[in-house]
Design a protein around this motif. Structure first.
Motif, PDB file in Angstrom:
ATOM      1  N   THR A  46      33.125  34.567  36.182  1.00 55.61           N
ATOM      2  CA  THR A  46      32.585  33.337  35.610  1.00 55.61           C
ATOM      3  C   THR A  46      32.094  33.584  34.185  1.00 55.61           C
ATOM      4  O   THR A  46      32.185  32.721  33.326  1.00 55.61           O
ATOM      5  CB  THR A  46      31.452  32.802  36.513  1.00 55.61           C
ATOM      6  N   GLY A  47      31.565  34.815  33.944  1.00 58.86           N
ATOM      7  CA  GLY A  47      31.111  35.168  32.597  1.00 58.86           C
ATOM      8  C   GLY A  47      31.468  36.601  32.242  1.00 58.86           C
ATOM      9  O   GLY A  47      31.094  37.107  31.187  1.00 58.86           O
ATOM     10  N   GLY A  48      32.159  37.274  33.173  1.00 61.38           N
ATOM     11  CA  GLY A  48      32.526  38.680  32.955  1.00 61.38           C
ATOM     12  C   GLY A  48      32.566  39.467  34.246  1.00 61.38           C
ATOM     13  O   GLY A  48      32.739  40.689  34.245  1.00 61.38           O
ATOM     14  N   SER A  49      32.424  38.774  35.362  1.00 64.04           N
ATOM     15  CA  SER A  49      32.222  39.422  36.669  1.00 64.04           C
ATOM     16  C   SER A  49      33.410  40.195  37.233  1.00 64.04           C
ATOM     17  O   SER A  49      33.277  40.852  38.257  1.00 64.04           O
ATOM     18  CB  SER A  49      31.800  38.378  37.708  1.00 64.04           C
ATOM     19  N   ILE A  50      34.574  40.125  36.575  1.00 64.19           N
ATOM     20  CA  ILE A  50      35.677  41.032  36.925  1.00 64.19           C
ATOM     21  C   ILE A  50      35.722  42.166  35.906  1.00 64.19           C
ATOM     22  O   ILE A  50      35.791  43.342  36.252  1.00 64.19           O
ATOM     23  CB  ILE A  50      37.044  40.302  36.929  1.00 64.19           C
ATOM     24  N   ARG A  51      35.650  41.808  34.616  1.00 66.27           N
ATOM     25  CA  ARG A  51      35.897  42.787  33.552  1.00 66.27           C
ATOM     26  C   ARG A  51      34.743  43.764  33.360  1.00 66.27           C
ATOM     27  O   ARG A  51      34.968  44.961  33.157  1.00 66.27           O
ATOM     28  CB  ARG A  51      36.191  42.030  32.238  1.00 66.27           C
ATOM     29  N   GLN A  52      33.487  43.286  33.454  1.00 65.84           N
ATOM     30  CA  GLN A  52      32.347  44.189  33.251  1.00 65.84           C
ATOM     31  C   GLN A  52      32.256  45.235  34.365  1.00 65.84           C
ATOM     32  O   GLN A  52      32.142  46.424  34.083  1.00 65.84           O
ATOM     33  CB  GLN A  52      31.068  43.354  33.088  1.00 65.84           C
ATOM     34  N   PRO A  53      32.339  44.855  35.655  1.00 64.13           N
ATOM     35  CA  PRO A  53      32.336  45.899  36.692  1.00 64.13           C
ATOM     36  C   PRO A  53      33.534  46.845  36.597  1.00 64.13           C
ATOM     37  O   PRO A  53      33.400  48.038  36.877  1.00 64.13           O
ATOM     38  CB  PRO A  53      32.344  45.129  38.019  1.00 64.13           C
ATOM     39  N   ALA A  54      34.692  46.315  36.189  1.00 68.34           N
ATOM     40  CA  ALA A  54      35.856  47.194  36.013  1.00 68.34           C
ATOM     41  C   ALA A  54      35.546  48.233  34.934  1.00 68.34           C
ATOM     42  O   ALA A  54      35.799  49.424  35.102  1.00 68.34           O
ATOM     43  CB  ALA A  54      37.092  46.374  35.645  1.00 68.34           C
ATOM     44  N   ALA A  55      34.953  47.777  33.815  1.00 65.20           N
ATOM     45  CA  ALA A  55      34.654  48.691  32.712  1.00 65.20           C
ATOM     46  C   ALA A  55      33.662  49.778  33.141  1.00 65.20           C
ATOM     47  O   ALA A  55      33.799  50.937  32.760  1.00 65.20           O
ATOM     48  CB  ALA A  55      34.091  47.913  31.523  1.00 65.20           C
ATOM     49  N   LEU A  56      32.678  49.407  33.945  1.00 66.94           N
ATOM     50  CA  LEU A  56      31.631  50.369  34.320  1.00 66.94           C
ATOM     51  C   LEU A  56      32.091  51.358  35.391  1.00 66.94           C
ATOM     52  O   LEU A  56      31.379  52.320  35.686  1.00 66.94           O
ATOM     53  CB  LEU A  56      30.365  49.643  34.809  1.00 66.94           C
ATOM     54  N   THR A  57      33.251  51.125  36.003  1.00 66.59           N
ATOM     55  CA  THR A  57      33.702  51.997  37.096  1.00 66.59           C
ATOM     56  C   THR A  57      35.065  52.643  36.832  1.00 66.59           C
ATOM     57  O   THR A  57      35.643  53.251  37.735  1.00 66.59           O
ATOM     58  CB  THR A  57      33.809  51.212  38.427  1.00 66.59           C
ATOM     59  N   GLY A  58      35.589  52.508  35.628  1.00 65.71           N
ATOM     60  CA  GLY A  58      36.879  53.142  35.332  1.00 65.71           C
ATOM     61  C   GLY A  58      38.050  52.495  36.032  1.00 65.71           C
ATOM     62  O   GLY A  58      39.062  53.149  36.304  1.00 65.71           O
ATOM     63  N   THR A  59      37.931  51.202  36.313  1.00 66.69           N
ATOM     64  CA  THR A  59      39.020  50.483  36.980  1.00 66.69           C
ATOM     65  C   THR A  59      39.556  49.392  36.034  1.00 66.69           C
ATOM     66  O   THR A  59      38.968  49.108  34.997  1.00 66.69           O
ATOM     67  CB  THR A  59      38.540  49.830  38.297  1.00 66.69           C
ATOM     68  N   VAL A  60      40.675  48.796  36.433  1.00 68.21           N
ATOM     69  CA  VAL A  60      41.292  47.725  35.648  1.00 68.21           C
ATOM     70  C   VAL A  60      40.907  46.389  36.269  1.00 68.21           C
ATOM     71  O   VAL A  60      40.952  46.233  37.497  1.00 68.21           O
ATOM     72  CB  VAL A  60      42.833  47.868  35.667  1.00 68.21           C
ATOM     73  N   GLY A  61      40.518  45.431  35.437  1.00 68.51           N
ATOM     74  CA  GLY A  61      40.190  44.099  35.956  1.00 68.51           C
ATOM     75  C   GLY A  61      40.727  43.028  35.039  1.00 68.51           C
ATOM     76  O   GLY A  61      40.529  43.095  33.829  1.00 68.51           O
ATOM     77  N   ILE A  62      41.438  42.052  35.601  1.00 72.55           N
ATOM     78  CA  ILE A  62      41.942  40.948  34.770  1.00 72.55           C
ATOM     79  C   ILE A  62      41.414  39.618  35.264  1.00 72.55           C
ATOM     80  O   ILE A  62      41.451  39.326  36.453  1.00 72.55           O
ATOM     81  CB  ILE A  62      43.495  40.920  34.679  1.00 72.55           C
ATOM     82  N   LYS A  63      40.860  38.850  34.324  1.00 73.94           N
ATOM     83  CA  LYS A  63      40.523  37.452  34.572  1.00 73.94           C
ATOM     84  C   LYS A  63      41.648  36.640  33.949  1.00 73.94           C
ATOM     85  O   LYS A  63      41.811  36.650  32.733  1.00 73.94           O
ATOM     86  CB  LYS A  63      39.208  37.046  33.910  1.00 73.94           C
ATOM     87  N   PRO A  64      42.442  35.959  34.751  1.00 70.72           N
ATOM     88  CA  PRO A  64      43.542  35.189  34.163  1.00 70.72           C
ATOM     89  C   PRO A  64      43.031  33.916  33.483  1.00 70.72           C
ATOM     90  O   PRO A  64      41.842  33.598  33.558  1.00 70.72           O
ATOM     91  CB  PRO A  64      44.421  34.869  35.365  1.00 70.72           C
ATOM     92  N   THR A  65      43.925  33.214  32.848  1.00 72.85           N
ATOM     93  CA  THR A  65      43.618  31.928  32.229  1.00 72.85           C
ATOM     94  C   THR A  65      43.041  30.980  33.282  1.00 72.85           C
ATOM     95  O   THR A  65      43.501  30.963  34.431  1.00 72.85           O
ATOM     96  CB  THR A  65      44.915  31.290  31.686  1.00 72.85           C
ATOM     97  N   TYR A  66      42.048  30.173  32.874  1.00 69.41           N
ATOM     98  CA  TYR A  66      41.509  29.161  33.779  1.00 69.41           C
ATOM     99  C   TYR A  66      42.658  28.257  34.236  1.00 69.41           C
ATOM    100  O   TYR A  66      43.402  27.721  33.405  1.00 69.41           O
ATOM    101  CB  TYR A  66      40.427  28.336  33.070  1.00 69.41           C
ATOM    102  N   GLY A  67      42.813  28.124  35.549  1.00 71.22           N
ATOM    103  CA  GLY A  67      43.905  27.300  36.070  1.00 71.22           C
ATOM    104  C   GLY A  67      45.066  28.119  36.620  1.00 71.22           C
ATOM    105  O   GLY A  67      45.939  27.589  37.298  1.00 71.22           O
ATOM    106  N   ARG A  68      45.086  29.424  36.319  1.00 64.19           N
ATOM    107  CA  ARG A  68      46.187  30.281  36.787  1.00 64.19           C
ATOM    108  C   ARG A  68      46.085  30.502  38.302  1.00 64.19           C
ATOM    109  O   ARG A  68      47.092  30.497  39.011  1.00 64.19           O
ATOM    110  CB  ARG A  68      46.125  31.610  36.022  1.00 64.19           C
ATOM    111  N   CYS A  69      44.859  30.727  38.793  1.00 64.09           N
ATOM    112  CA  CYS A  69      44.653  30.912  40.238  1.00 64.09           C
ATOM    113  C   CYS A  69      43.913  29.705  40.802  1.00 64.09           C
ATOM    114  O   CYS A  69      43.044  29.127  40.144  1.00 64.09           O
ATOM    115  CB  CYS A  69      43.794  32.153  40.501  1.00 64.09           C
TER     116      CYS A  69
END
Lengths: 499, 95
Positions: free
Chosen positions: A185-208
């Motif tokens: 909603t504000g970074g809840s996929i990308r920020q945890p991915a960054a802090l744990t060495g994982t990949v996280g993608i938030k797609p365009t609004y409307g994609r999922c």
């Protein structure tokens, strides 16, 4: 046999197809890892072993008969924000109690229809409100990563896995699933991915489709995966995305084969570096990481362009109007009448008030109150409408920039993982965790975080790529170049495994 | 923007969340801090700006106006804190 839990999603897919192991063996490896490791990390709030074994057995039949689907037999974790048919779903809030949905989220159903195996429900910040997974009713998630002290030994400080998808990021980093669902909603996929060495993608609004996902802020929420590699994220998003008649904001556009573009490289691609992301107080190591990213893309044939997104600094304050306002309206449904917790008072109003006081945690109550305030009589224009106008300006900054660049590169977070308790006393300090990610939600754009290096304390740092609307393909091929240059970052020691 | 105790209590009432005296005190500072911080938006000139409603222009689609669901009262009430014969049982609303 080698440890199957260390495989990536794509390696496991190839292994299953080549019949090196069965879906049941793969699933059992993860169930054992969860048994031995979840107590220390608290990544799963509800493991579902019987459900997983039944799905794995079905996958083995299909693999045997040559009818394998795209994610056949691959064990996944599912954030507890996604409703699961017949399986408890709580958004990690006391107010949902023992809520058992009679339906499956569309994104979840897409995964199971593609042969995915659900290992269980993953922890998250309550109603996805938080950046450290410290607001869950089920307790904190602990990151598998540990800081390395000056003596070269791991510190005993319990680091946060980021949030709100902290169960997802911790489980993927700790090999407790191959990949996981998450929401942003504000970074809840990308920020945890960054802090744990994982990949996280938030797609365009409307994609999922958002159908069947517990709502936080409806104009910002999007689902996406957290995975070990860029290829794995491409595999997951391909299946998760797509039009859904049950969500009028989901877009009816073909979903490209993201894996097919991974090897395309970035020759001739125009990469923008936004000036406004060079914020005060950015650490030297994050600055260096960013410079490394620029150098890698340049070496791979991209051209680098300084760009300006003048309204960047207004994104976070505007977000903290829009998101609480929408949350206060979305969470009005939790009134103790039709499902979840009910705390009886002496009249109806008292029942509502006591139910919501007891059912919502502190951060959720704080955001509902802020949202109620900014939407209350006389304040709507001054706050919500103003913030939505600022959103238009933020989006316009991006629209202008797309005339000169194809993708943007920024750090994902201003600093590496912090320890539990370090920021939880100060809401504004916690909100600043999302300073680089929140603009993307405000403008509805796609963004991906890729692991790019380690901090001086041995903990992961991520770089973020921001793309044009519905141009996730460019994000994937650019992210692949960064992953190829930076390498992957695995947790050095499985200290959380007992027995 | 200084939020006083009366305002905190009014907002909590509107949100239907009971707050203790102690919370009414601490929330004054927290809410004031957040509202002061978001006040920086006043620096942005938005006089001739339309509010954003969606990221990509696309028309909402219509569906057939037909019944596609129903006769699932048991499922609808399955999670109720209290129910009887497929009805939600709620506190008395009208005296």
């Amino acid at each position: 046999m080698t440890d199957l839990t260390k495989l990536t999603l794509s390696q496991a897919r190839d292994g299953l197809v080549a019949k090196k192991f069965s879906a049941r063996e793969l699933t059992d490896s993860f169930l054992t890892a969860i048994d031995k490791g979840n107590a220390a990390l608290n990544a799963y709030v509800l493991p579902t072993p019987e459900h997983a074994r039944a799905q794995a057995d079905e996958s083995d039949k299909r693999l045997k008969s040559g009818n394998a689907r795209p994610l056949e037999g691959l064990p996944l974790g599912n954030k507890d924000l996604f409703c699961t048919n017949g399986i408890r779903t709580t958004a990690c809030s006391k107010i949902l109690g023992n809520f058992v949905p009679a339906y499956e989220s569309t994104v979840g159903q897409n995964l199971w229809n593609a042969g995915g195996v659900m290992l269980g429900k993953l922890n998250n910040d309550e109603f996805a409100m938080g950046s450290s997974n410290e607001t869950s009713a089920f307790g904190n998630v602990v990151s598998p990563w540990r800081r390395i002290g000056k003596n070269g030994k791991p510190s005993t400080d319990k680091l946060v896995p980021g949030g709100s998808s902290g169960g997802s990021s911790a489980a993927v980093a700790a090999d407790l699933c191959l990949a996981a669902t998450a929401t942003d909603t504000g970074g809840s996929i990308r920020q945890p991915a960054a802090l744990t060495g994982t990949v996280g993608i938030k797609p365009t609004y409307g994609r999922c489709s958002r159908w069947g996902i517990v709502a936080f802020a409806s104009s910002l929420d999007q689902a996406g995966p957290i995975t070990k590699t860029v290829r794995d994220a491409a595999m997951m998003l391909k299946v998760m995305a797509g039009h859904d008649a049950k969500d009028s904001t989901s877009v009816d556009m073909p979903v490209p084969d993201y894996e097919a573009v991974l090897g395309k490289g970035v020759k001739g691609l125009r990469v923008g570096v936004p000036n406004e992301y060079r914020v005060d107080g950015m650490s030297a190591e994050v600055q260096k990481l960013w410079d490394d990213g620029i150098a890698w893309l340049k070496a791979a044939g991209a051209t680098i362009h300084d760009i300006s997104l003048p309204h960047t600094k207004y994104a976070l304050p505007a977000y903290y109007i829009v998101a609480p306002a929408e949350a206060s309206s979305n969470l009005a449904r939790y009134d103790g009448m039709r499902y979840g917790l009910r705390v009886n008072g002496s009249n109806l109003t008292e029942t509502y008030e006591q139910t919501r006081a007891e059912g919502f945690g502190k951060e959720v109550r704080r955001r509902i109150l802020i949202g109620t305030y900014v939407l209350s009589a006389g304040y709507y224009d001054a706050y919500y409408l103003k913030a939505q106008k600022v959103r238009t300006l933020i989006k316009r900054d991006f629209d202008d920039a797309w005339n000169t660049v194809d993708v943007m590169l920024t750090p994902t977070t201003p600093s590496p993982a912090f320890a539990a308790g370090e920021k939880s006393g100060d809401p504004l300090a916690m909100y600043l965790e999302d300073i680089f990610t929140v603009t993307v939600n405000m403008a509805g754009l796609p963004g991906i975080s890729v692991p790019a290096g380690l901090s001086s304390q041995g903990t992961p740092l991520g770089l973020q790529l921001i793309g044009k609307p519905f141009d996730e393909e460019t994000l994937f091929r650019t992210a692949q170049v960064i992953e190829d240059a930076a390498g992957r970052f695995a947790v050095p020691d499985r200290w959380w495994i007992k027995g | 923007m200084q939020v006083d105790e009366a305002t905190v209590r009014r907002i909590a009432r509107l949100a239907r969340i009971r707050i203790s005296d102690e919370e009414a005190q601490s929330l004054q500072g927290e809410l004031s801090g957040i509202l002061d911080w978001v006040a920086q938006l006043d620096d942005v000139d938005t006089v001739s700006v339309e509010p954003m409603t969606r990221v990509a222009a696309h028309a909402l689609t219509m569906r057939e106006d037909v019944i596609t669901d129903g006769n699932i009262a048991g499922i609808v009430t399955a999670n109720a804190p209290l129910s009887e014969d497929h009805f939600f049982v709620v506190p008395k609303v009208v005296e």
